[in-house]
Design a protein around this motif. Structure first.
Motif, PDB file in Angstrom:
ATOM      1  N   LYS A  57       0.847  -1.240   0.146  1.00 39.34           N
ATOM      2  CA  LYS A  57       0.096  -0.062   0.045  1.00 39.34           C
ATOM      3  C   LYS A  57       0.887   1.279   0.012  1.00 39.34           C
ATOM      4  N   PHE A  58      -0.020   2.200  -0.388  1.00 35.32           N
ATOM      5  CA  PHE A  58       0.986   3.699  -0.442  1.00 35.32           C
ATOM      6  C   PHE A  58       1.544   4.145   0.784  1.00 35.32           C
ATOM      7  N   HIS A  59       3.015   4.664   0.933  1.00 34.09           N
ATOM      8  CA  HIS A  59       3.738   5.186   1.946  1.00 34.09           C
ATOM      9  C   HIS A  59       4.354   6.231   1.231  1.00 34.09           C
ATOM     10  N   PRO A  60       4.629   7.629   1.761  1.00 36.03           N
ATOM     11  CA  PRO A  60       5.254   8.662   1.394  1.00 36.03           C
ATOM     12  C   PRO A  60       6.675   8.176   0.729  1.00 36.03           C
ATOM     13  N   TRP A  61       7.304   7.374   1.472  1.00 36.98           N
ATOM     14  CA  TRP A  61       8.713   7.110   1.239  1.00 36.98           C
ATOM     15  C   TRP A  61       8.692   6.477  -0.252  1.00 36.98           C
ATOM     16  N   ASN A  62       7.688   5.693  -0.344  1.00 34.96           N
ATOM     17  CA  ASN A  62       7.982   4.845  -1.772  1.00 34.96           C
ATOM     18  C   ASN A  62       8.203   5.851  -2.975  1.00 34.96           C
ATOM     19  N   HIS A  63       7.797   7.309  -2.826  1.00 35.32           N
ATOM     20  CA  HIS A  63       8.062   8.053  -3.995  1.00 35.32           C
ATOM     21  C   HIS A  63       9.256   8.908  -3.589  1.00 35.32           C
ATOM     22  N   SER A  64      10.019   8.686  -2.719  1.00 34.74           N
ATOM     23  CA  SER A  64      11.343   9.503  -2.453  1.00 34.74           C
ATOM     24  C   SER A  64      12.553   8.870  -3.286  1.00 34.74           C
ATOM     25  N   GLU A  65      13.282   9.767  -3.277  1.00 36.17           N
ATOM     26  CA  GLU A  65      14.910   9.414  -4.046  1.00 36.17           C
ATOM     27  C   GLU A  65      15.521   8.455  -3.471  1.00 36.17           C
ATOM     28  N   GLU A  66      15.528   8.348  -2.198  1.00 29.78           N
ATOM     29  CA  GLU A  66      16.011   7.218  -1.520  1.00 29.78           C
ATOM     30  C   GLU A  66      15.639   5.736  -2.037  1.00 29.78           C
ATOM     31  N   ALA A  67      14.109   5.873  -2.084  1.00 30.00           N
ATOM     32  CA  ALA A  67      13.490   4.391  -2.687  1.00 30.00           C
ATOM     33  C   ALA A  67      14.043   4.214  -3.801  1.00 30.00           C
ATOM     34  N   TYR A  68      14.007   5.472  -4.942  1.00 27.89           N
ATOM     35  CA  TYR A  68      14.437   5.032  -6.197  1.00 27.89           C
ATOM     36  C   TYR A  68      15.687   4.260  -6.342  1.00 27.89           C
ATOM     37  N   GLN A  69      16.378   4.805  -5.651  1.00 34.61           N
ATOM     38  CA  GLN A  69      18.139   4.310  -5.599  1.00 34.61           C
ATOM     39  C   GLN A  69      18.300   3.145  -5.199  1.00 34.61           C
ATOM     40  N   LEU A  70      17.401   2.679  -4.044  1.00 28.09           N
ATOM     41  CA  LEU A  70      17.342   1.574  -3.575  1.00 28.09           C
ATOM     42  C   LEU A  70      17.029   0.426  -4.248  1.00 28.09           C
ATOM     43  N   VAL A  71      15.685   0.640  -5.086  1.00 28.52           N
ATOM     44  CA  VAL A  71      15.316  -0.446  -5.997  1.00 28.52           C
ATOM     45  C   VAL A  71      16.038  -0.285  -7.296  1.00 28.52           C
ATOM     46  N   LYS A  72      16.781   0.713  -7.568  1.00 21.40           N
ATOM     47  CA  LYS A  72      17.610   0.557  -8.837  1.00 21.40           C
ATOM     48  C   LYS A  72      18.743  -0.198  -8.414  1.00 21.40           C
ATOM     49  N   THR A  73      19.558  -0.161  -7.396  1.00 25.56           N
ATOM     50  CA  THR A  73      20.475  -0.893  -6.953  1.00 25.56           C
ATOM     51  C   THR A  73      20.140  -2.392  -7.151  1.00 25.56           C
TER      52      THR A  73
ATOM     53  N   ILE B  39       8.559   2.831  -8.368  1.00 22.32           N
ATOM     54  CA  ILE B  39       8.468   2.987  -9.790  1.00 22.32           C
ATOM     55  C   ILE B  39       6.908   3.371  -9.985  1.00 22.32           C
ATOM     56  N   ASN B  40       6.363   4.526  -9.706  1.00 24.49           N
ATOM     57  CA  ASN B  40       4.945   4.757  -9.860  1.00 24.49           C
ATOM     58  C   ASN B  40       4.585   5.593 -11.019  1.00 24.49           C
ATOM     59  N   THR B  41       5.414   6.062 -11.897  1.00 26.27           N
ATOM     60  CA  THR B  41       4.995   6.773 -13.112  1.00 26.27           C
ATOM     61  C   THR B  41       5.599   6.194 -14.407  1.00 26.27           C
ATOM     62  N   LEU B  42       5.264   6.665 -15.385  1.00 26.62           N
ATOM     63  CA  LEU B  42       5.877   6.153 -16.730  1.00 26.62           C
ATOM     64  C   LEU B  42       7.336   7.048 -16.764  1.00 26.62           C
ATOM     65  N   GLN B  43       7.328   8.176 -16.480  1.00 22.92           N
ATOM     66  CA  GLN B  43       8.487   9.143 -16.398  1.00 22.92           C
ATOM     67  C   GLN B  43       9.659   8.497 -15.535  1.00 22.92           C
ATOM     68  N   LYS B  44       9.140   8.094 -14.575  1.00 25.12           N
ATOM     69  CA  LYS B  44      10.203   7.547 -13.474  1.00 25.12           C
ATOM     70  C   LYS B  44      10.682   6.021 -14.010  1.00 25.12           C
ATOM     71  N   LEU B  45       9.655   5.237 -14.748  1.00 23.02           N
ATOM     72  CA  LEU B  45      10.358   4.301 -15.444  1.00 23.02           C
ATOM     73  C   LEU B  45      11.463   4.304 -16.522  1.00 23.02           C
ATOM     74  N   ARG B  46      10.888   5.289 -17.333  1.00 23.77           N
ATOM     75  CA  ARG B  46      11.870   5.728 -18.450  1.00 23.77           C
ATOM     76  C   ARG B  46      13.180   6.071 -17.653  1.00 23.77           C
ATOM     77  N   ARG B  47      13.210   6.803 -16.470  1.00 29.85           N
ATOM     78  CA  ARG B  47      14.360   7.331 -16.159  1.00 29.85           C
ATOM     79  C   ARG B  47      15.380   6.020 -15.608  1.00 29.85           C
ATOM     80  N   LEU B  48      14.607   5.094 -14.917  1.00 27.38           N
ATOM     81  CA  LEU B  48      15.312   4.064 -14.618  1.00 27.38           C
ATOM     82  C   LEU B  48      15.838   3.250 -15.769  1.00 27.38           C
ATOM     83  N   LEU B  49      14.986   2.906 -16.867  1.00 28.43           N
ATOM     84  CA  LEU B  49      15.666   2.199 -18.024  1.00 28.43           C
ATOM     85  C   LEU B  49      16.630   2.808 -18.639  1.00 28.43           C
ATOM     86  N   ASP B  50      16.762   4.410 -18.695  1.00 29.38           N
ATOM     87  CA  ASP B  50      17.961   4.933 -19.185  1.00 29.38           C
ATOM     88  C   ASP B  50      19.136   4.695 -18.596  1.00 29.38           C
ATOM     89  N   GLU B  51      18.765   4.880 -17.103  1.00 26.29           N
ATOM     90  CA  GLU B  51      20.082   4.897 -16.278  1.00 26.29           C
ATOM     91  C   GLU B  51      20.895   3.345 -16.065  1.00 26.29           C
TER      92      GLU B  51
END
Length: 274
Positions: A119-135, A161-173
Motif C-alpha cells: 500500500k502507499f507510503h510517502p517513502w515509496n516516491h522518495s529519491e532514496e527509495a528509487y536508488q534502493l530499487v535501482k540497485t 516506480i510509480n510513473t511512466l516518467q520514472k520508469l523511463r528514467r530507470l531504463l535509461d540509467e
C-alpha cells in the motif's frame, strides 16, 4: 500489433500442469502469465524448483500451444530489510533460470514498497527509495544479461516506480536491452489523473515504443477518491483507444486479462477487441 491474448494462469485455480493446460486450452487462449507457486500444485516455494518439474510444465503447455508470455515474480525489491531484499533478489534470479527452461518471454515484476502489503507510503516516491530499487534491479539485470533472458517491469501508482516518467528514467540509467515493460493502464491511474487516461496511454506507447511487450487488461471504477479494479467490461477504461495503440505498435504485444473469471473470458475478450 497483437501477438496473443491470454489470462493469468492462477485465475483458473491451483492444479497440476496438465490440468491447467487443459483448462486454458478449453478457453482457446494463446498465452498466460504464470505465477508458478500460485498456479501449479505440489511446488514448494521454500526450495528451488527441479529441472524435471519445469520441463514437465513446459511440455504440458507446449502440447496445447500455450505460450508463457510472463513468468511472474512479484516480490518487494525495495524492502528496507536487507536480508528480505536479498532473499527476494535471489528468488528473482531463480526465476530467470526457470524462464530459460520454460521458454517464457519475460520474467515480470513490480518494484516494491515501504509496506509489506504494498500500500502507499510517502517513502515509496522518495529519491532514496528509487536508488534502493535501482540497485536491486541492476543486480537482477546483470544476471538476466548473463543468462540471456528478458525481464519486464510494471509501474504502479502507489509503488516505488510509480510513473511512466520514472520508469523511463530507470531504463535509461540502467541501460540494458534486457529490460522490457509491462503496461497496466489501471495501475498508473489515480483519482487525480484518471480523466487523462488516453494521454497516459499515448505517453506509455511513446516512451516505451521499443520495450513495451505486455499489456495487462482490467477495468476500473472510481469509488470516491479510490480506484477500484473490476473486470474490463464493467469498467471505464477506454479499450478502443488502447487496442488501437497496441495494433499500431511496432512490437508484438501480449494482452493478458486480469480480474476475469474463466466463464467470463469470451465476453471480456470481445469487449476489449470491440
Amino acid at each position: 500489433m497483437i501477438r496473443t491474448i491470454g489470462n493469468r494462469a492462477h485465475d483458473f485455480g491451483k492444479c497440476s500442469a496438465s490440468e491447467l493446460a487443459r483448462r486454458i486450452s478449453e478457453k482457446k487462449l494463446e498465452s498466460i502469465q504464470l505465477a508458478l507457486f500460485k498456479a501449479i500444485e505440489d511446488l514448494d516455494p521454500s526450495v528451488p524448483i527441479k529441472i524435471e518439474q519445469l520441463m514437465q510444465i513446459k511440455s504440458e503447455m507446449d502440447k496445447e500451444n500455450i505460450k508463457i508470455a510472463v513468468l511472474g515474480c512479484y516480490l518487494n525489491y525495495g524492502h528496507l530489510n536487507e536480508n528480505i531484499r536479498k532473499k527476494n533478489i535471489q528468488v528473482f534470479k531463480e526465476h530467470i533460470d526457470y524462464a530459460k527452461i520454460l521458454g517464457a518471454r519475460v520474467v515480470g515484476t513490480e518494484t516494491g514498497a515501504f509496506r509489506d502489503d504494498f500500500k502507499f507510503h510517502p517513502w515509496n516516491h522518495s529519491e532514496e527509495a528509487y536508488q534502493l530499487v535501482k540497485t536491486s534491479l541492476m543486480e537482477m539485470v546483470n544476471y538476466a544479461e548473463e543468462k540471456k533472458v528478458d525481464i519486464a517491469i510494471e509501474p504502479v501508482a502507489d509503488h516505488i516506480i510509480n510513473t511512466l516518467q520514472k520508469l523511463r528514467r530507470l531504463l535509461d540509467e540502467i541501460d540494458s536491452k534486457r529490460i522490457k515493460v509491462i503496461f497496466d493502464p489501471v495501475n498508473v491511474l489515480t483519482y487525480e489523473n484518471h480523466h487523462e487516461q488516453q494521454k497516459i496511454m499515448d505517453k506509455a506507447f511513446s516512451l516505451f515504443k521499443d520495450e513495451l511487450l505486455i499489456v495487462h487488461a482490467k477495468g476500473y471504477k472510481c469509488n470516491g477518491e479510490d480506484i477500484v479494479e473490476v473486470p474490463p467490461d464493467l469498467g471505464d477504461l477506454d479499450y478502443g483507444h488502447l487496442v488501437e495503440l497496441i495494433k499500431s505498435s511496432p512490437q508484438k504485444i501480449d494482452i493478458l486479462l486480469e480480474n476475469v473469471r474463466p466463464e467470463k473470458l469470451y465476453k471480456n475478450i470481445k469487449f476489449i477487441l470491440g
